[in-house]
Write a protein that holds these residues in place. Sequence first.
Motif, PDB file in Angstrom:
ATOM      1  N   MET A 174      -1.662   3.462   4.599  1.00 25.07           N
ATOM      2  CA  MET A 174      -0.410   3.160   3.897  1.00 25.07           C
ATOM      3  C   MET A 174       0.320   4.482   3.659  1.00 25.07           C
ATOM      4  O   MET A 174       0.036   5.177   2.696  1.00 25.07           O
ATOM      5  N   ASP A 175       1.231   4.821   4.529  1.00 23.79           N
ATOM      6  CA  ASP A 175       1.849   6.156   4.449  1.00 23.79           C
ATOM      7  C   ASP A 175       3.362   6.036   4.263  1.00 23.79           C
ATOM      8  O   ASP A 175       3.971   5.046   4.667  1.00 23.79           O
ATOM      9  N   GLY A 225       6.114   8.707  -0.503  1.00 25.17           N
ATOM     10  CA  GLY A 225       6.894   9.832  -1.007  1.00 25.17           C
ATOM     11  C   GLY A 225       8.249   9.927  -0.328  1.00 25.17           C
ATOM     12  O   GLY A 225       9.283  10.093  -0.989  1.00 25.17           O
ATOM     13  N   ARG A 226       8.241   9.788   0.992  1.00 27.92           N
ATOM     14  CA  ARG A 226       9.520   9.881   1.720  1.00 27.92           C
ATOM     15  C   ARG A 226      10.440   8.712   1.388  1.00 27.92           C
ATOM     16  O   ARG A 226      11.653   8.866   1.304  1.00 27.92           O
ATOM     17  N   ARG A 259       8.640  11.172  -6.205  1.00 27.48           N
ATOM     18  CA  ARG A 259       7.650  10.633  -5.253  1.00 27.48           C
ATOM     19  C   ARG A 259       6.835   9.481  -5.849  1.00 27.48           C
ATOM     20  O   ARG A 259       6.517   8.509  -5.161  1.00 27.48           O
ATOM     21  N   ARG A 296      -2.826  17.599  -3.686  1.00 25.77           N
ATOM     22  CA  ARG A 296      -1.455  17.360  -4.167  1.00 25.77           C
ATOM     23  C   ARG A 296      -1.286  17.858  -5.606  1.00 25.77           C
ATOM     24  O   ARG A 296      -2.272  18.079  -6.310  1.00 25.77           O
TER      25      ARG A 296
HETATM   26  C1  IPE Z   1       0.964   7.441   1.098  1.00 28.06           C
HETATM   27  O1  IPE Z   1       2.234   7.962   0.917  1.00 28.06           O
HETATM   28  C2  IPE Z   1       0.197   7.322  -0.187  1.00 28.06           C
HETATM   29  C3  IPE Z   1      -0.895   8.291  -0.319  1.00 28.06           C
HETATM   30  C4  IPE Z   1      -1.251   9.181   0.557  1.00 28.06           C
HETATM   31  C5  IPE Z   1      -1.618   8.286  -1.568  1.00 28.06           C
HETATM   32  P1  IPE Z   1       2.482   9.519   0.838  1.00 28.06           P
HETATM   33  O2  IPE Z   1       2.382   9.941  -0.582  1.00 28.06           O
HETATM   34  O3  IPE Z   1       1.614  10.252   1.779  1.00 28.06           O
HETATM   35  O4  IPE Z   1       3.996   9.601   1.293  1.00 28.06           O
HETATM   36  P2  IPE Z   1       4.622  10.669   2.274  1.00 28.06           P
HETATM   37  O5  IPE Z   1       3.805  10.621   3.528  1.00 28.06           O
HETATM   38  O6  IPE Z   1       4.544  11.992   1.592  1.00 28.06           O
HETATM   39  O7  IPE Z   1       6.014  10.206   2.487  1.00 28.06           O
END
Ligand code: IPE
Length: 258
Positions: free
Chosen positions: A31-32, A35-36, A45, A83
């Motif tokens: 599930m990616d 954040g974007r 985010r 993170r």
């Molecule tokens: C996925 O979305 C959720 C996790 C990894 C916890 P991201 O947080 O990686 O979102 P992007 O890839 O930075 O957009």
Amino acid sequence: MFSKFKRTNSNNPDENELDLNNIPKHIAIIMDGNGRWAQRKHLPRVAGHREGMQTVKKITIAASDLGVKVLSLYAFSTENWKRPNDEVNYLMQLPIRFFQTFVPDLIKNNVRVMVMGDITRLPEGTQKAVHDAINQTADCTGMVLNFALNYGGRIEIVDAAKQASQLVTDGKLTVDQIDEALLASLMMTSPLGDFEDPELLIRTSGEQRISNFMLWQLAYSEFVFVDEHWPDFDSDSLSNAIKIYQGRHRRFGGLETK
Ligand code: IPE
Ligand code: IPE
Ligand code: MG
């Protein structure tokens, strides 16, 4: 004559119909893009993570309705600790919120919760929420909703190797007895029995990599990469990914059987 179901290797499944007799039994999803998704809307985010949680609810029900047996969702990787603290803390609270609001629906849909990963490193409240959800859904006999939380595919293999070595050291196993079936039995997916290997892996957000997810189990899975960010993924997106899967020719190293 055109057959009702046309096989294709393209990512353009619109002309195909979903074959309900060929639904993957185990679907894994990276599930990616949370954040974007948020950044595109000029939101923090974590707003993407909150929205992503709603998507988890919708996709869980959609997969269960389609007759999927196991849905494995990559929620937090062993690398995600890198993170910023605020984001990690938010992600650690999400399972609490998720299960608080969603366990009744899981039970109604006969969905059982399972977790893979080292959850002993999670905050106590998160561990409790996870254990409670596992216990509350223990009698559900439908789909297994398998969350990967503080999960890494390499550490999973390392741990399996350590366990096998320990069995040899203890004289319970000879080196010759270490084979694929033995290692599979030491993976975190072994409680899934026949369904331990996903037929289909989906990753959202356009990234085309596996990011340390289910390295052992994905050996012969079909990969479908979709451009949508996870919060935008919906039941139609899931059906489309399954249609793409249904158009693939799975050979497992052999030749196609017609
Ligand atoms: C996925 O979305 C959720 C996790 C990894 C916890 P991201 O947080 O990686 O979102 P992007 O890839 O930075 O957009
Ligand atoms: C993979 O996404 C982990 C989860 C979805 C939980 P990441 O966003 O962490 O992966 P990379 O950094 O893009 O490879
Ligand atoms: Mg990401």
